[in-house]
Write an enzyme that holds these catalytic residues in place. Structure first.
Site, short mmCIF file in Angstrom:
data_model
loop_
_atom_site.label_atom_id
_atom_site.label_comp_id
_atom_site.label_asym_id
_atom_site.label_seq_id
_atom_site.Cartn_x
_atom_site.Cartn_y
_atom_site.Cartn_z
N HIS A 264 35.01 -15.53 11.85
CA HIS A 264 36.26 -14.94 11.34
C HIS A 264 36.53 -13.52 11.62
O HIS A 264 35.33 -12.63 11.50
CB HIS A 264 35.96 -14.99 9.83
N ALA B 205 62.04 -29.67 33.51
CA ALA B 205 61.54 -28.77 32.45
C ALA B 205 60.10 -29.33 32.13
O ALA B 205 59.55 -29.78 31.07
CB ALA B 205 62.28 -28.86 30.91
N GLY B 206 59.41 -29.46 33.45
CA GLY B 206 58.04 -30.03 33.26
C GLY B 206 57.22 -28.83 33.15
O GLY B 206 57.35 -27.83 32.83
N ASP C 77 44.85 -34.03 43.59
CA ASP C 77 46.30 -34.44 43.65
C ASP C 77 46.64 -35.71 44.31
O ASP C 77 47.34 -36.37 44.22
CB ASP C 77 47.14 -33.33 43.86
N THR D 55 43.32 -33.84 50.10
CA THR D 55 44.51 -33.18 50.78
C THR D 55 45.51 -32.61 49.80
O THR D 55 46.55 -32.06 50.26
CB THR D 55 45.26 -34.28 51.76
N GLY E 92 43.46 -23.83 48.47
CA GLY E 92 44.56 -24.92 48.11
C GLY E 92 45.63 -24.35 47.08
O GLY E 92 45.92 -23.26 47.17
#
Ligand code: NAI
Length: 445
Positions: free
Chosen positions: A432, A175-176, A301, A137, A39
Site C-alpha cells: 500500500h 480498431a484492433g 506469428d 519468419t 524482427g
C-alpha cells in the site's frame, strides 16, 4: 554442405531467444536473417510504439499540467525528435541482440534461407543441414483490396513510425490492437484521428464492456470512431465507407493507416520441406509447435496462434527444450496480452463474454481505479478490472483497463500458472499504496 545442430530461420523475438537458449545449452546454431535482428517487435512493432506511447503519455500529462499546479506551460512538439529517440532506443536494443547472437555456438548469416528439402536449406549458394529446424519468419500486414488512386498512399504501422511530418488528419482502418494504439498515440500528438471499424466493438480479444469503456475514453480524448462500418474505397480525399445505417460516408484524411490484421509470412519454398501450411492460417503445428514434419518446428506469428512477441519467445524456449529432451512447465495456454493505449488495457484467460459463449458458470469480481489511493494520487482515476473465476474460486481470467493494467494482469498470469484461487490471492499481502491493490480489492470483494 555445412552441418549444424539447429537451423533457425528468422531472428525476431522467437528466433533470437531460441538461438540464445539453444546455444547456452550446448547446441550449435545457425540463424538466418534477411533484415535487422529483432524482427517486427523491435524494429517496427512493440518497442517503437512504446517509445511513441511514452511521448504521448508525457504530452497528455503536459496537457493536464494545471491539474498538477503547473500553470501556463507551453511546448512545441517536434516529431523528428520523437522519431530520433525511437530510433536510438531501437539501435541500442538491436546492438544488445547482436551481442547475444555473437555467442560462440551461434552463427548469424544475413541472407535469405530457402528450403531445399526437409533437412536442408540454401542461402547465398551454400547448403546448410541440421537435425532440427525452427521456422520463425513472422508476419506481414494484411491489406484490403480496395480501389485507390495512384497518388494516394496508404500507410502500414511501419510507415507511420517513420513519418516525415505529423499528419493533420489521420484515418485508421481497423480498431484492433494496432489501430487503437496508433489512434491513442497520434491523438495525443495533436492529429485529428478517425477510426473506421467493421465490428460492433473494438479489440475483440478484450472483455466487451472493458473494450467499450476504453473506446469511450479515447472518444472523450478526441478520437472519432465509426463502428459497424465497412470501408468501400480509398480516394484522393480520404476513406469512403458505408456506416451502420447504410449511408455512404467520406472521411477526409491526409494519411490513411491500414490496420486490419497481420498475416503469417509464408514462402513457396516451404513446400519443399513438406510440412502443411497455408497463406491464411500459417504453418500448422501441434501443441509442441511441431509441424507435420516432426523435426521442423514453427514458432511465433508464422504459426498464427498468438501474434505476440512473448508468445514467440516462450514457444521458442519450449521447442529448444524438446530438442534437448528436457521437460518444462511453460504454460502456453496462459498468454497475457496488453494494448498500450492511454490508459492501457490488458487481459489473460477468459472474459465474461467467453464464459457466456461457452455456457460456463463463473463469478466476476470487479474493482475500479477510482477507489484506489495510488490511482487518485496519480490523477489516473479511470479504469476497471474484472477478475473471473469458477464458482469454486479457480482463477479463469482477468481483463482490465486503466493505468499500468498490464502490470496487474502479469500478476494474475503468474497466479494462474500456479493454480492460485481467488481466496489465496485475497490472502497475499499487496503493498500500500500501489495499483496492485486494485487486483487485491477485486479478490477481497
Ligand atoms: P487485429 O486483428 O488486432 O485487428 C484488426 C481489426 O481490423 C479488427 O478489429 C477487424 O475487425 C478490423 N477490420 C478488418 N477488416 C476491416 C475492414 N474492411 N474495415 C474496417 N475494419 C476492419 O489486427 P492489428 O491491429 O492489425 O494487429 C495485428 C497483430 O499484431 C495482432 O495479432 C496483434 O495481436 C499484434 N499486435 C500486438 C500488439 C500488442 O501486443 N500490444 C501491438 C500491435 C500489434
Amino acid at each position: 554442405m555445412i552441418q549444424t545442430d539447429l537451423i533457425i530461420i528468422g531472428a525476431g523475438p522467437g528466433g533470437y531467444r531460441a538461438a540464445e537458449y539453444a546455444a547456452k545449452n550446448g547446441l550449435k546454431v545457425i540463424v538466418f536473417e534477411t533484415s535487422h535482428v529483432g524482427g517486427t517487435c523491435l524494429n517496427v512493432g512493440c518497442i517503437p510504439t512504446k517509445s511513441f506511447a511514452r511521448d504521448a503519455e508525457i504530452i497528455q500529462t503536459l496537457n493536464n499540467a494545471e491539474t498538477f499546479g503547473l500553470n501556463g506551460l507551453d511546448y512545441e512538439f517536434d516529431i523528428q525528435k520523437v522519431i530520433r529517440r525511437k530510433d536510438e532506443v531501437i539501435a541500442s536494443l538491436r546492438a544488445g541482440i547482436e551481442t547475444l547472437l555473437s555467442h560462440p555456438n551461434i552463427t548469424l548469416i544475413k541472407a535469405e534461407a530457402q528450403f531445399k528439402d526437409a533437412h536442408t536449406v540454401t542461402a547465398d549458394g551454400e547448403e546448410y543441414s541440421a537435425s532440427h529446424i525452427i521456422v520463425a519468419t513472422g508476419s506481414v500486414p494484411k491489406t484490403l483490396r480496395l480501389e485507390k488512386p495512384a497518388e494516394r498512399r496508404v500507410l502500414d504501422s511501419s510507415d507511420l513510425l517513420s513519418i516525415g511530418e505529423l499528419p493533420e488528419r489521420l484515418c485508421i482502418i481497423g480498431a484492433g490492437v494496432i489501430g487503437m494504439e496508433f489512434a491513442s498515440i497520434f491523438n495525443a500528438f495533436g492529429t485529428e484521428v478517425t477510426v473506421v471499424e467493421f465490428l460492433k466493438e473494438c479489440l475483440p480479444v478484450l472483455d466487451s464492456d472493458i473494450a467499450k469503456r476504453l473506446r469511450k475514453s479515447l472518444e472523450k480524448q478526441g478520437v472519432t470512431f465509426h463502428m459497424q462500418s465497412s470501408v468501400t474505397a480509398i480516394t484522393k480525399a480520404g476513406v469512403v465507407f458505408t456506416d451502420k445505417k447504410g449511408n455512404a460516408v467520406t472521411i477526409e484524411a491526409d494519411e490513411v493507416l491500414m490496420a486490419v490484421g497481420r498475416a503469417p509470412r509464408v514462402f513457396d519454398h516451404f513446400s519443399k520441406a513438406g510440412f502443411e501450411y497455408s497463406e491464411r492460417t500459417g504453418i500448422a503445428v501441434n501443441e509442441h509447435l511441431q509441424t507435420t514434419v516432426p523435426h521442423i518446428y514453427a514458432i511465433g506469428d508464422v504459426n498464427a496462434r498468438q501474434m505476440l512477441a512473448h508468445a514467440a519467445e516462450m514457444q521458442g524456449i519450449h521447442v529448444v527444450n524438446q530438442i534437448l529432451g528436457k521437460t518444462d512447465e511453460i504454460r502456453l495456454d496462459i498468454m497475457p496480452a496488453a494494448i498500450f493505449t492511454l490508459p492501457e488495457a490488458a487481459c489473460v484467460g477468459l472474459s465474461e463474454d467467453s464464459c457466456k459463449e461457452q455456457g460456463r458458470e463463473y463469478v466476476c469480481k470487479k474493482s475500479f481505479w477510482r477507489a484506489n489511493g495510488k490511482a487518485l494520487a496519480m490523477n489516473e482515476s479511470e479504469g476497471l478490472l474484472k477478475l473471473i473465476s469458477s464458482p469454486q474460486g479457480d482463477i479463469l481470467g482477468c481483463h482490465a483497463y486503466g493505468a499500468h493494467a498490464a502490470d496487474l494482469i502479469q500478476e494474475v498470469s503468474a497466479l494462474m500458472c500456479r493454480n492460485t484461487t481467488v481466496e489465496q490471492l485475497a490472502h497475499i499481502i499487496h503493498i500500500h499504496p500501489t495499483l496492485s491493490e486494485v487486483l487485491h480489492s477485486a479478490a477481497e470483494s
